[in-house]
Scaffold this active site. Structure first.
Site, PDB file in Angstrom:
ATOM      1  N   HIS A  95      18.364  75.218  44.263  1.00 41.42           N
ATOM      2  CA  HIS A  95      17.512  76.142  45.009  1.00 41.42           C
ATOM      3  C   HIS A  95      18.318  76.991  45.988  1.00 41.42           C
ATOM      4  CE1 HIS A  95      13.261  74.521  44.147  1.00 41.42           C
ATOM      5  NE2 HIS A  95      14.078  74.179  43.169  1.00 41.42           N
ATOM      6  N   HIS A 263      16.684  69.148  34.530  1.00 40.08           N
ATOM      7  CA  HIS A 263      15.600  68.173  34.437  1.00 40.08           C
ATOM      8  C   HIS A 263      16.009  66.887  33.736  1.00 40.08           C
ATOM      9  CE1 HIS A 263      12.359  71.552  34.945  1.00 40.08           C
ATOM     10  NE2 HIS A 263      13.054  71.315  36.053  1.00 40.08           N
TER      11      HIS A 263
END
Length: 726
Positions: A95, A263
């Site tokens: 992020h 992920h």
């Protein structure tokens, strides 16, 4: 402003006065704060601090060892999932880097901006305040030798390596900022996660996402994990994913690799009532000490954590790197369900118990894995599906692609490889780094003087030399350290054909300089000759004005080749406006003066530097196409302060012809003396800029004007010379 063609990296109003300032009474006033941000007064390290030198003293191996130990040292106040902070650290690094966008090069991991508003309080960054606070003891230990910005990325790398994945490498060099960024436009919405229609010219055409934005909603890094506007629809989400990752400089293969690799480890958190969470860090009570999203549900952390609202892990063993992401995604049927927090997520139908991950905190309990709408897009979109199956069949190929994509994601805005610090920096030249070959020559002072003489006697006009040097250098962006004169890419596609570079004029100059180059006994790069031509012309213009001054020139620029140049990636650097040459490619919603500030900030210039450059460029008659707007002098081509003298002369009146053109009329005779644009007149109408203009118009400022112009000119020419140790 056309928001659909990917060409306007600016939003109207971003550089006009905002609320909560003394200027809120005049909301349409030009807001110059963008050029004064990150002043040295806000930086506690002091003027003598050099981060590159501090980083060289860092014991990088000791830091990496400490980070790996930290990953499995769970803290009671914020327990680690499965006893491993890897997933949280990877999300923090992702992020941090994931805000980067190619249109203006802003965002990204280069400044450690995740520590400040608005990013520290974005909905998509829920609980990353905990990640940064967990890292504080390590930052405290190593101090100024590692910036927060570098530490974020290194922590993500060490998280992967402690989970069994070998990363492509790590380079330091990101310097921290010490206040929120004023130059980054994140969107016009006034509420978090507002409907995506606010960012699209057409809801049906997902390519019409407003430029320069890459994320689909305010407060998100990329796309909504639940689906477009929170509604599951993987095929529609696939369009958003493709657009937003393209604006991150990623192709389909890199996009899928990042999605799957990101992920493979960690989990989403949504086991509770999200509406009960407290205020974000920026709005939380003073007693929270910079932490936000206080959770009253159960323990408030561990198994009761609420972040994205989705709940569950993507893979069977989320604390270890493996290939189970593709196994689960491709071999099971999935259906959309609601998480405990009420968020849409996808869960498998009739999954085998051995494929279910263990609960992150409750021993002996297995949970369903989950997928986001973006994950399901990797399965349902035909093009992504082909790549997913290829990765599934070839795990080694997937690891290679992901390693390189992760490195690109986390280093894309760090600039060329010459800026990389540390022993772990890869030595391979990557096309997205805009490689430039090094040169093996030096030039003595006498050789430089001889070259300047050859160029000035070549028959080329001084304005042509100045414009070519300027056009070559003006592409520099301090946001991601791309562009600039080094590399001489103005000779190559796509730059040689850009309208703003006046291709016919440019080619004439390049041909002359090439002829000079071919006749030299010592090989000198075209990149150096282009800059030296402008330097020589500026020097002569000062002398013609009666001021003898030496314009600094530093040889050492290399010439990039076509093979070193990714044409598509350079298209975003194309100038579509240049106030310094008084040019707009077309009309925009933003005023020309706002566009000027945006370009000036990207070039790393201050308001006084902008002012003196405009004044000098006008009297040097460097306008695009040779127009005379703003050339407020009868001594054209001489480096005088006439622009400022005449823009502040009260013997004139200023009469509009249209929104962007004005006649400057003699008060007594009523005759038009000059024409000027909004860019020109702003230096007389804006109180701050007028103060600079009056300073340079003074009778005792003639030499000061020339010296300051030369200093600013050299700064622009050397903006991308990272080898000069600025």
């Amino acid at each position: 402003m056309n928001t659909t063609n990917g060409k306007c990296p600016f939003h109207h109003g971003a550089n006009t006065a905002s609320k909560n300032t003394v200027m809120e009474w005049w909301p349409n006033a030009l807001y110059l704060d963008i050029l004064g941000q990150h002043d040295t007064k806000t930086n506690p390290t002091g003027k003598g601090f050099n981060y590159a030198e501090a980083f060289k003293k860092l014991d990088l191996e000791a830091l990496k060892k400490d980070l790996k130990t930290f990953m499995t040292t769970s803290q009671d106040w914020w327990p680690a999932d499965w006893g491993h902070y890897g997933g949280l650290m990877i999300r923090m690094a992702w992020h941090s880097a994931g805000t980067y966008r190619i249109a203006d090069g802003r965002g990204g991991s280069n400044t450690g901006n995740q520590r400040f508003a608005p990013l520290n309080s974005w909905p998509d960054n829920v609980n990353l305040d905990k990640a940064r606070r967990l890292l504080w003891p390590i930052k405290k230990k190593y101090g100024n030798s590692i910036s927060w910005a570098d530490l974020f990325i290194l922590a993500g790398n060490m998280a992967y390596e402690s989970m069994g994945f070998k990363t492509f490498g790590f380079a330091g060099g990101r310097e921290d900022i010490w206040e929120p960024e004023k130059d980054v436009y994140w969107g016009s919405e006034k509420e978090w996660l507002a409907a995506t229609k606010n960012r699209y010219a057409s809801d049906k055409d997902r390519d019409t996402l407003e430029n320069p934005l890459a994320a689909v909603q305010m407060g998100l890094i990329y796309v909504n994990p639940e689906g477009v506007d929170g509604q599951p629809n993987p095929l529609r989400t696939a369009k958003d994913v493709r657009t937003t990752f393209k604006r991150m400089a990623m192709n389909d293969e890199e996009t899928l690799a990042l999605t799957a690799g990101g992920h493979t480890v960690g989990k989403a958190h949504g086991n509770g009532d999200a509406s009960q969470l407290g205020a974000s860090p920026e709005g939380a009570d003073i007693s929270m000490q910079g932490l936000g999203w206080k959770n009253p549900n159960g323990k408030g952390n561990a198994e009761d954590t609420v972040s994205s609202g989705l709940e569950g892990a993507w893979t069977t063993t989320p604390d270890k790197w493996n290939h189970s992401y593709f196994h689960l995604l491709l071999n099971y049927e999935w259906e959309s369900r609601k998480s405990p927090a009420g968020a849409w997520q996808w869960e498998p139908v009739n999954i085998k118990e051995e494929d279910m991950p263990m609960d992150a905190h409750i021993p002996g309990v297995r949970r369903n894995p989950i997928m986001t709408d973006a994950d399901m897009a990797m399965k349902m979109d035909p093009e992504y599906r082909k790549i997913a199956e290829k990765f599934y069949k070839d795990p080694e190929y997937f690891k290679e692609v992901f390693a390189r994509a992760w490195f690109k994601l986390t280093h894309r805005d760090l600039g060329p490889r010459s800026r990389y610090l540390g022993a772990d920096a890869p030595t391979e030249d990557l096309i997205w780094q805009d490689p430039i070959p090094s040169v093996d020559y030096t030039l003595s002072e006498s050789e430089v003087e001889e070259l300047k003489s050859k160029i000035l006697n070549s028959g080329l006009l001084a304005t042509d030399l100045i414009n070519t040097a300027w056009d070559s250098a003006r592409t520099f962006r301090g946001s991601d350290y791309r562009g600039g004169a080094n590399g001489g890419r103005i000779r190559l596609a796509p730059q040689k054909d850009w309208v703003g570079n006046e291709p016919e004029r440019l080619q004439k100059v390049l041909n002359k300089l090439s002829a000079i180059q071919s006749g030299l006994a010592k090989k000198v790069s075209m990149a150096d000759l282009i800059v030296l031509g402008g330097t020589a012309a500026v020097e002569k213009a000062a002398l013609d004005a009666g001021i003898k001054i030496k314009v600094s020139f530093s040889a050492g620029r290399g010439d990039a080749t076509e093979e070193m140049t990714d044409v598509e990636s350079f298209e975003v650097l194309e100038p579509i406006h240049d106030g310094y040459r008084n040019w707009l490619k077309k009309e925009f919603a933003a005023n020309p003066e706002e566009l000027l500030l945006d370009r000036t900030q990207l070039m790393g210039l201050t308001a006084p530097e902008m002012t003196v450059l405009i004044g000098g460029m006008r009297v040097l008659a460097t306008n695009y196409g040779g127009t005379k707007h703003g050339v407020l002098t009868d001594k054209e081509g001489r480096l005088t302060n006439d622009f400022f003298v005449n823009i502040t002369d009260m013997n004139n009146t200023w009469q509009p012809v249209n929104d962007n053109l004005f006649n400057i009329v003699d008060r007594k005779t009523g005759k038009t003396k000059w024409t000027a644009t909004r860019i020109d007149l702003i230096f007389g109408s804006n109180s701050i800029l007028r103060s600079y203009a009056e300073f340079y118009a003074q009778d005792d400022s003639k030499e000061k004007f020339v010296q300051d112009f030369v200093n600013a000119w050299v700064k622009v020419m050397n903006a991308d010379r990272f080898d000069l140790g600025k």
